[in-house]
Design a protein around this motif. Structure first.
Motif, PDB file in Angstrom:
ATOM      1  N   GLU A   1       0.846  -1.197   0.000  1.00  0.00           N
ATOM      2  CA  GLU A   1       0.000   0.000   0.000  1.00  0.00           C
ATOM      3  C   GLU A   1       0.882   1.248   0.000  1.00  0.00           C
ATOM      4  OE1 GLU A   1      -3.496  -0.113   2.606  1.00  0.00           O
ATOM      5  OE2 GLU A   1      -2.928   1.936   3.175  1.00  0.00           O
ATOM      6  N   ILE A   2       0.573   2.150  -0.932  1.00  0.00           N
ATOM      7  CA  ILE A   2       1.332   3.396  -1.012  1.00  0.00           C
ATOM      8  C   ILE A   2       0.354   4.498  -0.641  1.00  0.00           C
ATOM      9  CG2 ILE A   2       2.785   4.878  -2.498  1.00  0.00           C
ATOM     10  CD1 ILE A   2       1.937   1.486  -3.787  1.00  0.00           C
ATOM     11  N   ARG A   3       0.673   5.212   0.441  1.00  0.00           N
ATOM     12  CA  ARG A   3      -0.232   6.264   0.892  1.00  0.00           C
ATOM     13  C   ARG A   3       0.302   7.625   0.464  1.00  0.00           C
ATOM     14  NH1 ARG A   3      -1.895   4.251   6.972  1.00  0.00           N
ATOM     15  NH2 ARG A   3      -3.008   2.403   6.255  1.00  0.00           N
ATOM     16  N   GLY A   4      -0.508   8.345  -0.296  1.00  0.00           N
ATOM     17  CA  GLY A   4      -0.118   9.692  -0.719  1.00  0.00           C
ATOM     18  C   GLY A   4      -0.764  10.715   0.199  1.00  0.00           C
TER      19      GLY A   4
ATOM     20  N   LYS B   1      -3.220  12.697  -0.540  1.00  0.00           N
ATOM     21  CA  LYS B   1      -4.681  12.651  -0.645  1.00  0.00           C
ATOM     22  C   LYS B   1      -5.200  11.262  -0.978  1.00  0.00           C
ATOM     23  CE  LYS B   1      -5.313  17.418  -2.011  1.00  0.00           C
ATOM     24  NZ  LYS B   1      -5.189  18.250  -3.175  1.00  0.00           N
ATOM     25  N   HIS B   2      -4.447  10.524  -1.780  1.00  0.00           N
ATOM     26  CA  HIS B   2      -4.927   9.229  -2.248  1.00  0.00           C
ATOM     27  C   HIS B   2      -4.034   8.115  -1.753  1.00  0.00           C
ATOM     28  CE1 HIS B   2      -7.317  11.559  -5.025  1.00  0.00           C
ATOM     29  NE2 HIS B   2      -6.216  12.212  -5.348  1.00  0.00           N
ATOM     30  N   LYS B   3      -4.569   6.892  -1.824  1.00  0.00           N
ATOM     31  CA  LYS B   3      -3.685   5.753  -1.592  1.00  0.00           C
ATOM     32  C   LYS B   3      -3.938   4.697  -2.665  1.00  0.00           C
ATOM     33  CE  LYS B   3      -6.602   3.518   1.813  1.00  0.00           C
ATOM     34  NZ  LYS B   3      -6.748   3.039   3.166  1.00  0.00           N
ATOM     35  N   LYS B   4      -2.916   3.892  -2.881  1.00  0.00           N
ATOM     36  CA  LYS B   4      -3.038   2.878  -3.926  1.00  0.00           C
ATOM     37  C   LYS B   4      -2.410   1.585  -3.423  1.00  0.00           C
ATOM     38  CE  LYS B   4      -2.601   2.047  -8.696  1.00  0.00           C
ATOM     39  NZ  LYS B   4      -2.235   2.404  -9.993  1.00  0.00           N
ATOM     40  N   THR B   5      -3.000   0.444  -3.822  1.00  0.00           N
ATOM     41  CA  THR B   5      -2.398  -0.835  -3.448  1.00  0.00           C
ATOM     42  C   THR B   5      -1.976  -1.585  -4.702  1.00  0.00           C
ATOM     43  OG1 THR B   5      -3.814  -0.947  -1.513  1.00  0.00           O
ATOM     44  CG2 THR B   5      -2.766  -3.001  -2.187  1.00  0.00           C
ATOM     45  N   LEU B   6      -0.717  -1.975  -4.753  1.00  0.00           N
ATOM     46  CA  LEU B   6      -0.231  -2.829  -5.835  1.00  0.00           C
ATOM     47  C   LEU B   6      -0.119  -4.247  -5.293  1.00  0.00           C
ATOM     48  CD1 LEU B   6       2.708  -0.643  -7.243  1.00  0.00           C
ATOM     49  CD2 LEU B   6       0.391  -0.826  -8.134  1.00  0.00           C
ATOM     50  N   TYR B   7      -0.443  -5.236  -6.113  1.00  0.00           N
ATOM     51  CA  TYR B   7      -0.373  -6.620  -5.647  1.00  0.00           C
ATOM     52  C   TYR B   7       0.836  -7.354  -6.215  1.00  0.00           C
ATOM     53  CZ  TYR B   7      -4.697  -5.915  -3.297  1.00  0.00           C
ATOM     54  OH  TYR B   7      -5.639  -5.428  -2.432  1.00  0.00           O
ATOM     55  N   PHE B   8       1.429  -8.164  -5.350  1.00  0.00           N
ATOM     56  CA  PHE B   8       2.689  -8.830  -5.648  1.00  0.00           C
ATOM     57  C   PHE B   8       2.622  -9.626  -6.946  1.00  0.00           C
ATOM     58  CE2 PHE B   8       6.240 -11.738  -4.470  1.00  0.00           C
ATOM     59  CZ  PHE B   8       7.164 -10.756  -4.204  1.00  0.00           C
ATOM     60  N   ARG B   9       1.546 -10.384  -7.101  1.00  0.00           N
ATOM     61  CA  ARG B   9       1.449 -11.228  -8.305  1.00  0.00           C
ATOM     62  C   ARG B   9       0.758 -10.465  -9.429  1.00  0.00           C
ATOM     63  NH1 ARG B   9       1.399 -16.920  -5.762  1.00  0.00           N
ATOM     64  NH2 ARG B   9       3.628 -16.945  -5.395  1.00  0.00           N
ATOM     65  N   GLU B  10      -0.411  -9.918  -9.115  1.00  0.00           N
ATOM     66  CA  GLU B  10      -1.219  -9.297 -10.172  1.00  0.00           C
ATOM     67  C   GLU B  10      -0.478  -8.139 -10.830  1.00  0.00           C
ATOM     68  OE1 GLU B  10      -5.519  -8.659  -9.384  1.00  0.00           O
ATOM     69  OE2 GLU B  10      -5.066  -6.643 -10.119  1.00  0.00           O
ATOM     70  N   ASP B  11       0.245  -7.352 -10.080  1.00  0.00           N
ATOM     71  CA  ASP B  11       0.922  -6.185 -10.653  1.00  0.00           C
ATOM     72  C   ASP B  11       2.381  -6.480 -11.005  1.00  0.00           C
ATOM     73  OD1 ASP B  11      -1.191  -4.188 -10.639  1.00  0.00           O
ATOM     74  OD2 ASP B  11      -1.162  -4.486  -8.479  1.00  0.00           O
ATOM     75  N   ASN B  12       2.705  -7.763 -11.090  1.00  0.00           N
ATOM     76  CA  ASN B  12       4.014  -8.177 -11.609  1.00  0.00           C
ATOM     77  C   ASN B  12       5.213  -7.736 -10.768  1.00  0.00           C
ATOM     78  OD1 ASN B  12       4.836  -9.861 -13.510  1.00  0.00           O
ATOM     79  ND2 ASN B  12       4.458  -8.503 -15.253  1.00  0.00           N
ATOM     80  N   ILE B  13       4.981  -7.497  -9.493  1.00  0.00           N
ATOM     81  CA  ILE B  13       6.109  -7.128  -8.635  1.00  0.00           C
ATOM     82  C   ILE B  13       6.993  -8.352  -8.390  1.00  0.00           C
ATOM     83  CG2 ILE B  13       6.712  -6.301  -6.307  1.00  0.00           C
ATOM     84  CD1 ILE B  13       4.086  -4.637  -6.598  1.00  0.00           C
ATOM     85  N   LEU B  14       6.359  -9.520  -8.444  1.00  0.00           N
ATOM     86  CA  LEU B  14       7.079 -10.780  -8.268  1.00  0.00           C
ATOM     87  C   LEU B  14       8.279 -10.867  -9.220  1.00  0.00           C
ATOM     88  CD1 LEU B  14       7.153 -13.676  -7.046  1.00  0.00           C
ATOM     89  CD2 LEU B  14       5.636 -14.374  -8.876  1.00  0.00           C
ATOM     90  N   LYS B  15       8.049 -10.397 -10.474  1.00  0.00           N
ATOM     91  CA  LYS B  15       9.106 -10.480 -11.486  1.00  0.00           C
ATOM     92  C   LYS B  15      10.317  -9.629 -11.055  1.00  0.00           C
ATOM     93  CE  LYS B  15       9.419 -10.271 -16.477  1.00  0.00           C
ATOM     94  NZ  LYS B  15       8.783  -9.751 -17.664  1.00  0.00           N
ATOM     95  N   THR B  16      10.031  -8.437 -10.601  1.00  0.00           N
ATOM     96  CA  THR B  16      11.114  -7.554 -10.136  1.00  0.00           C
ATOM     97  C   THR B  16      11.808  -8.190  -8.938  1.00  0.00           C
ATOM     98  OG1 THR B  16       9.657  -5.753 -10.716  1.00  0.00           O
ATOM     99  CG2 THR B  16      11.610  -5.163  -9.475  1.00  0.00           C
ATOM    100  N   TRP B  17      10.986  -8.765  -8.038  1.00  0.00           N
ATOM    101  CA  TRP B  17      11.517  -9.358  -6.811  1.00  0.00           C
ATOM    102  C   TRP B  17      12.506 -10.480  -7.144  1.00  0.00           C
ATOM    103  CZ3 TRP B  17      10.788  -8.162  -1.653  1.00  0.00           C
ATOM    104  CH2 TRP B  17      11.264  -9.101  -0.744  1.00  0.00           C
ATOM    105  N   VAL B  18      12.066 -11.432  -8.005  1.00  0.00           N
ATOM    106  CA  VAL B  18      12.931 -12.589  -8.246  1.00  0.00           C
ATOM    107  C   VAL B  18      14.100 -12.259  -9.171  1.00  0.00           C
ATOM    108  CG1 VAL B  18      11.186 -14.361  -7.784  1.00  0.00           C
ATOM    109  CG2 VAL B  18      11.485 -13.531 -10.105  1.00  0.00           C
TER     110      VAL B  18
END
Ligand SMILES: Cc1cc2nc3c(=O)[nH]c(=O)nc-3n(C[C@H](O)[C@H](O)[C@H](O)COP(=O)(O)OP(=O)(O)OC[C@H]3O[C@@H](n4cnc5c(N)ncnc54)[C@H](O)[C@@H]3O)c2cc1C
Ligand code: SF4
Length: 354
Positions: free
Chosen positions: A182-185, A187-204
């Motif tokens: 979760e990234i809190r700005g 005014k707004h906040k946004k949630t990126l998901y590990f698998r759905e938003d392809n963060i897994l690829k960056t991680w591995v």
């Protein structure tokens, strides 16, 4: 250090008395935890039973960097607010200075390398032996640099207004492995998901992993009194509430209310099989490499080059969102970089591990 009749030993994870599976009995502590909230629950029990006066753990910050830092807690509510994992490097010298100057009994939560450093410090300076009453370890595959957090913020498109980052938020409709960031700005906040938003690829891809982590073979916090990890076993990993596996090396959980179920050490090792293999292999190969004077320099340079290429690639995709030929060129560059590294990896393994 871990003596006693019931203490057993396995080369893969060090000494242990008993292993457990389970989660914090209190629903909110479990929900707010990275896995099942067991680490926070155990810390809370130690505090309530007055076995300790203060806790050293990680605190989330708002505003500019650092986004996470080490802090001393004596209040349970503040501790619970700051549970979850920090995939962001934190610095311990200031809290160690505080332990040295302010008397009391402390519990320290730390990654395996920091647990090791604290044990060495205890040997050198008796004041730490006396004051660090419990050392709680988190199992650790690898830690990320601050650039990982920066990329997540870039991807969220909240840019400069991003104030706070929370790794490992849960969603009742998703398995634990697809956790949120979760990234809190302002005014707004946004949630990126590990698998759905392809963060897994960056991680591995390991491009933001800290260089020292490639030489580390301690996954299970072998110097800690107790070690916590995710229950990456099929019967638990789909539960969005989260479940912990625990290696108790000193019989600490026998002194607390019964909250966890015993499980075999083999199940613990099975749950971390991938991370264990990866970590041992990396550490063995690289230690041998870096011992050899002749190839030390070219290897370290190509390693840095690989990380740099991948990090620029992901940033370029995240910030400029290129399309057409530019995107194709970037993809080709990243792909060839990965292919070269796969070939190099095979050559190293054949040469040094056979
Ligand atoms: C960098 C990193 C890599 C990890 N790799 C693995 C892995 O490969 N496999 C696996 O099973 N588990 C891994 N873990 C552990 C896992 O993410 C959970 O932290 C662990 O299961 C405890 O969960 P919990 O719900 O009981 O903890 P919580 O109840 O959420 O409590 C966690 C406590 O740890 C403190 N903390 C968080 N991050 C840090 C940090 N970086 N340094 C010191 N203290 C910290 C928090 O302040 C909090 O007090 C890793 C954790 C980290 C930080
Ligand atoms: S992988 Fe090893 S060196 Fe890296 S943060 Fe984890 S315990 Fe420390």
């Amino acid at each position: 250090m871990f003596d006693g009749k019931q203490t057993q030993f396995r080369a893969e994870c060090g000494f242990y008395r008993e292993c457990y599976v389970g989660a914090a009995p209190e629903a909110d502590v479990r929900w707010n935890g990275a896995s099942g909230g067991a680490a926070t629950w155990v810390l809370g029990q130690l505090l309530q039973q007055k076995k300790i006066d203060q806790i050293v753990a990680v605190e989330r910050k708002t505003g500019n960097s650092p986004l996470f830092q080490c802090a001393v807690f004596s209040d349970l509510a503040a501790l619970q607010k700051n549970s979850k994992s920090s995939y962001y490097p934190v610095e311990f010298s200031q809290v160690l200075q505080q332990i040295r100057t302010i008397p009391g009994r402390y519990a320290v939560v730390a990654l395996p390398c920091v647990c090791h450093a604290i044990r060495l410090l205890q040997q050198q300076q008796p004041v730490f032996q006396e004051r660090v009453a419990y050392l709680l370890g988190l199992c650790c595959g690898k830690q990320k640099s601050t650039h990982f957090a920066e990329e997540i913020i870039h991807r969220s498109k909240l840019g400069e207004s991003a104030q706070e980052l929370i790794f490992r938020t849960k969603n009742i409709r998703r398995p634990l492995a697809d956790y949120g960031i979760e990234i809190r700005g302002k005014k707004h906040k946004k949630t990126l998901y590990f698998r759905e938003d392809n963060i897994l690829k960056t991680w591995v891809s390991d491009c933001y992993s800290l260089p020292g982590c490639f030489f580390c073979d301690d996954l299970f916090a072998e110097c800690a009194d107790i070690a916590f990890m995710d229950a990456w076993l099929p019967e638990y990993s789909n539960d969005p509430l989260g479940t912990n596996l625990i290696i108790d090396r000193i019989g600490l959980l026998e002194e607390l209310p019964r909250a966890f179920t015993p499980i075999s050490i083999d199940m613990i090792l099975l749950s971390q099989e991938g991370a264990f293999r990866n970590k041992q292999r990396n550490a063995n190969v690289l230690r041998r490499f870096f011992k050899m004077d002749g190839i030390r320099r070219p290897i370290s340079l190509s390693w840095i080059a690989r990380g740099e290429v991948m990090s620029h690639y992901y940033r370029a995709l995240a910030t400029n969102r290129p399309s057409g030929p530019v995107r194709m060129l970037l993809n080709a560059l990243a792909k060839s970089n990965q292919i070269v590294w796969k070939i190099a990896d095979k050559i190293w393994k054949r040469k040094y591990l056979s």
